[in-house]
Design a protein around this motif. Structure first.
Motif, mmCIF file in Angstrom:
data_model
loop_
_atom_site.group_PDB
_atom_site.id
_atom_site.type_symbol
_atom_site.label_atom_id
_atom_site.label_comp_id
_atom_site.label_asym_id
_atom_site.label_seq_id
_atom_site.Cartn_x
_atom_site.Cartn_y
_atom_site.Cartn_z
ATOM 1 N N ILE A 152 0.831 -1.202 0.000
ATOM 2 C CA ILE A 152 0.000 0.000 0.000
ATOM 3 C C ILE A 152 0.866 1.253 0.000
ATOM 4 N N GLN A 153 1.947 1.233 0.745
ATOM 5 C CA GLN A 153 2.837 2.396 0.761
ATOM 6 C C GLN A 153 3.405 2.665 -0.627
ATOM 7 N N LYS A 154 3.754 1.615 -1.352
ATOM 8 C CA LYS A 154 4.295 1.796 -2.701
ATOM 9 C C LYS A 154 3.248 2.404 -3.631
ATOM 10 N N ILE A 155 2.010 1.895 -3.557
ATOM 11 C CA ILE A 155 0.950 2.426 -4.421
ATOM 12 C C ILE A 155 0.694 3.896 -4.100
ATOM 13 N N GLU A 156 0.688 4.242 -2.821
ATOM 14 C CA GLU A 156 0.475 5.633 -2.435
ATOM 15 C C GLU A 156 1.590 6.527 -2.951
ATOM 16 N N ARG A 157 2.843 6.038 -2.910
ATOM 17 C CA ARG A 157 3.968 6.823 -3.460
ATOM 18 C C ARG A 157 3.798 7.019 -4.959
ATOM 19 N N ASP A 158 3.411 5.924 -5.653
ATOM 20 C CA ASP A 158 3.244 6.022 -7.107
ATOM 21 C C ASP A 158 2.152 7.030 -7.462
ATOM 22 N N LEU A 159 1.070 7.032 -6.697
ATOM 23 C CA LEU A 159 -0.020 7.976 -6.963
ATOM 24 C C LEU A 159 0.439 9.407 -6.680
ATOM 25 N N ARG A 160 1.166 9.589 -5.601
ATOM 26 C CA ARG A 160 1.651 10.926 -5.232
ATOM 27 C C ARG A 160 2.667 11.462 -6.245
ATOM 28 N N ASP A 161 3.505 10.553 -6.765
ATOM 29 C CA ASP A 161 4.585 10.980 -7.661
ATOM 30 C C ASP A 161 4.163 11.083 -9.116
ATOM 31 N N PHE A 162 2.944 10.646 -9.432
ATOM 32 C CA PHE A 162 2.522 10.683 -10.836
ATOM 33 C C PHE A 162 2.361 12.140 -11.278
ATOM 34 N N THR A 163 3.024 12.504 -12.368
ATOM 35 C CA THR A 163 3.009 13.894 -12.835
ATOM 36 C C THR A 163 2.145 14.086 -14.066
ATOM 37 N N GLY A 164 1.920 13.037 -14.824
ATOM 38 C CA GLY A 164 1.109 13.168 -16.026
ATOM 39 C C GLY A 164 1.770 13.971 -17.109
ATOM 40 N N ASN A 165 3.100 13.875 -17.200
ATOM 41 C CA ASN A 165 3.832 14.611 -18.229
ATOM 42 C C ASN A 165 3.410 14.173 -19.625
ATOM 43 N N GLU A 166 3.445 15.122 -20.546
ATOM 44 C CA GLU A 166 3.145 14.872 -21.960
ATOM 45 C C GLU A 166 1.756 14.251 -22.141
ATOM 46 N N GLY A 167 0.836 14.681 -21.305
ATOM 47 C CA GLY A 167 -0.542 14.224 -21.459
ATOM 48 C C GLY A 167 -0.778 12.779 -21.096
ATOM 49 N N GLU A 168 0.144 12.161 -20.368
ATOM 50 C CA GLU A 168 -0.001 10.750 -19.983
ATOM 51 C C GLU A 168 -1.192 10.578 -19.049
ATOM 52 N N ASP A 169 -2.037 9.574 -19.353
ATOM 53 C CA ASP A 169 -3.200 9.296 -18.517
ATOM 54 C C ASP A 169 -2.786 8.549 -17.257
ATOM 55 N N LEU A 170 -3.538 8.769 -16.202
ATOM 56 C CA LEU A 170 -3.299 8.034 -14.965
ATOM 57 C C LEU A 170 -3.557 6.555 -15.217
ATOM 58 N N PRO A 171 -2.600 5.674 -14.901
ATOM 59 C CA PRO A 171 -2.812 4.235 -15.111
ATOM 60 C C PRO A 171 -4.070 3.759 -14.390
ATOM 61 N N ASN A 172 -4.710 2.728 -14.949
ATOM 62 C CA ASN A 172 -5.962 2.236 -14.379
ATOM 63 C C ASN A 172 -5.829 1.876 -12.905
ATOM 64 N N ALA A 173 -4.703 1.227 -12.560
ATOM 65 C CA ALA A 173 -4.530 0.791 -11.172
ATOM 66 C C ALA A 173 -4.477 1.977 -10.222
#
Length: 580
Positions: A435-456
């Motif tokens: 859970i800590q890893k998923i929370e870090r990934d969500l927090r660190d997601f920047t969406g550069n170059e119009g990248e969509d948030l991954p489904n997970a």
């Protein structure tokens, strides 16, 4: 008929028992096909007691046992209790039994494990080889330690099947377990059953196999279903000790090849089928939901149907009536966790606790919070995994107490995201690494170059906004503290009255299509697997009640489907549902 005369169900049961005893005495493998309510476990216990008596002076001298393979640990405990834990009987799940067989073949296991595709990554950590490590199966997940390799549940059966290819290994099984009884054979893993059929059944010197179950009650995907083999004699147990004759008559029309006899032939109950074909509003669209009522309309129809049944004498208290809602969106709505259902793409994430957040909340955090409220701190830490943290000073106790009290308030008033943030801040209790890893990934997601948030991660974003109270509602449902059930809680249970709500929304289930196909003389091969899956769950659900059965279809049914319902339940039992 005198008071001492056996009932029709008792006579049918006795015929099946006598046929089974003949097989045991003549060393003939058999399959006892016991339909719903027939008393399958009773027959299995009778077989074990018969064998214990007949082999008690022989098997101990030869170091032999009767193997009884169960589908669950609950069934294992029940069978052990009913045979007084007799040492002549080895009782365990299929995985436990297989590990008993293979655990002593360490040299061969090391070679086989290294060949498993699922071990490639783990082995890379160890230079590509297990070396002299021992192979163990105690944790249920793959791990590699300095001195041992721990197997995953999914590794055990393939390893056993590989070893079964060798004559010496098969002889060892036959010498150690000359008789092997398999409970719930239809749900036993197909690959393992196929190996039994190919390598043991009909072969000289093989164990006697007794298979107990019902292929119409196979509702788990990896099960073998119907088991046919020239060396296996079929015994049909034509008894039903559960239901009144009114319900049994419907089951017999549904399944004419296994006619059942009631314990009380004159017993009268009630069977009603409600459809919603007269709904004139728009229905839901889409592959999985097409043809179903809108959720609110389905809810109102369900409530009105309940009111109608109550007027007809139904008691909807938990002790008398079970409601089987075979459509997840309506179930989630009724149970109070529709937000969770909307957050996840796949229902298994929450219904089977496949998602790490749900598993942590339901299996650890909620039980720990309960124990904290009772001030039983040892039990609280046990619920959190058993690792007791360092609590050296009074300030440590105060910190834990403050964190848990704040958590209690957030569980009532906050969102899942607020609970997660609180635990990240206090680390009392600590969030699992996943859970800590998923929370870090969500927090660190920047969406550069119009990248969509991954489904997970998008699921987690939605999940964080859901009220935490829905977790508590889901837990009540999963723990069985509700009047509702789905397929995983249906099998093997029985209730006075049963109301079943059939709708769409499941990837693998379309009951309307199943009813259409059942009205035809031939099921297309391409639809055979789906038909059997739907038919089996339909049969399992309809065979649960003792006295009253009602079916409500929120999806639109074709004339062919209605025709099947009329044939199975009679035209007089078909009604238009009370619509909003």
């Amino acid at each position: 008929m005198s008071d001492d005369s056996p009932t029709p169900a008792e006579s049918a049961s006795q015929r099946a028992l006598e046929a089974m005893f003949r097989c045991l005495e003549e060393n003939q493998s058999f399959r006892l096909e016991a339909g719903a309510g027939a008393g399958k476990t009773y027959s299995l216990i009778k077989a074990l007691r018969h064998l214990i008596e007949s082999k008690k002076d022989i098997f101990p001298k030869l170091g032999q046992q009767i193997a009884c393979i169960t589908f669950t640990n609950v069934a294992k405990s029940e069978i052990e209790a009913r045979t007084d834990q007799n040492p002549l009987v080895y009782c365990g799940t299929n995985h436990a039994f297989c590990w008993t067989l293979i655990s002593g073949f360490q040299k061969q296991l090391r070679v086989l494990v290294e060949a498993l595709p699922s071990w490639v990554e783990k082995l890379a950590e160890a230079g590509g080889s297990l070396g002299s490590r021992s192979v163990d199966y105690s944790l249920g997940y793959r791990s590699l330690k300095e001195d041992r390799a721990n197997l995953h549940h999914d590794d055990v059966l393939p390893l056993t099947i590989s070893l079964m290819q060798h004559d010496k290994f098969r002889r060892m099984i036959a010498e150690r377990f000359p008789i092997i009884l398999v409970d719930e054979y239809q749900d036993t893993h197909n690959d393992w059953i196929e190996a039994i059929k190919a390598l043991f059944l009909g072969k000289e010197g093989s164990p006697l196999f007794g298979f107990f179950g019902d292929h119409w009650q196979k509702i788990y995907g990896e099960g073998c279903g119907r088991l046919d083999h020239p060396a296996v004699l079929e015994i049909g147990k034509q008894a039903n000790f559960r239901s009144v004759a009114t319900v049994i008559d419907c089951l017999n029309r549904m399944r004419p090849e296994l006619q059942q006899f009631a314990e009380k032939p004159d017993s009268v109950g009630e069977v009603r089928v409600f459809h919603t074909n007269h709904w004139t509003g728009d229905r839901q669209k889409g592959g999985h939901w097409g043809g179903d009522l809108p959720v609110e309309a389905a809810h109102q129809t369900y409530e009105k149907t309940k009111e109608l049944l109550e007027q007809n004498g139904w008691n909807f208290s938990y002790r008398y009536t079970k409601i089987l809602i075979l459509t997840h969106r309506l179930l989630a709505s009724e149970q109070g966790y529709s937000g969770l259902a909307s957050a996840f793409r796949f229902k298994e994430a929450y219904t089977k606790k496949d998602h790490p957040y749900i598993a942590f909340f339901v299996d650890e955090l909620e039980p720990a919070s309960d124990w904290f409220s009772e001030r039983k701190f040892g039990r609280m830490f046990d619920a959190l995994g058993g690792a007791i943290p360092l609590v050296r000073r009074h300030s440590d106790k105060v910190a834990w107490n403050n964190s848990m009290e704040r958590l209690e308030r957030l569980r009532e008033t906050g969102t899942i995201g607020e609970v997660i943030d609180h635990l990240q801040e206090t680390r009392k209790p600590r969030l699992p690494d996943a859970i800590q890893k998923i929370e870090r990934d969500l927090r660190d997601f920047t969406g550069n170059e119009g990248e969509d948030l991954p489904n997970a991660l998008d699921e987690i974003r939605k999940l964080r906004s859901v009220p935490y109270l829905e977790v508590k509602a889901l837990r009540r449902y999963l723990d069985g503290h509700s009047p509702f059930e789905t397929k995983h809680g249906v099998k093997g249970a029985e209730f006075e009255n049963v109301l079943i709500v059939f709708g769409r929304g499941w990837n693998n289930y379309n009951f309307g299509e199943m009813l259409e196909l059942a009205n035809r003389s031939h099921v297309p091969p391409a639809r055979a697997e789906a038909f059997e899956r739907n038919r089996n769950l339909f049969y399992v659900a309809c065979s649960r009640p003792k006295t009253r059965l009602a079916l409500l279809f929120t999806q639109k049914l074709t004339p062919e489907a209605i025709s099947t319902l009329q044939r199975w339940f009679s035209a007089a039992a078909i009604f238009e549902a009370p619509l909003p």
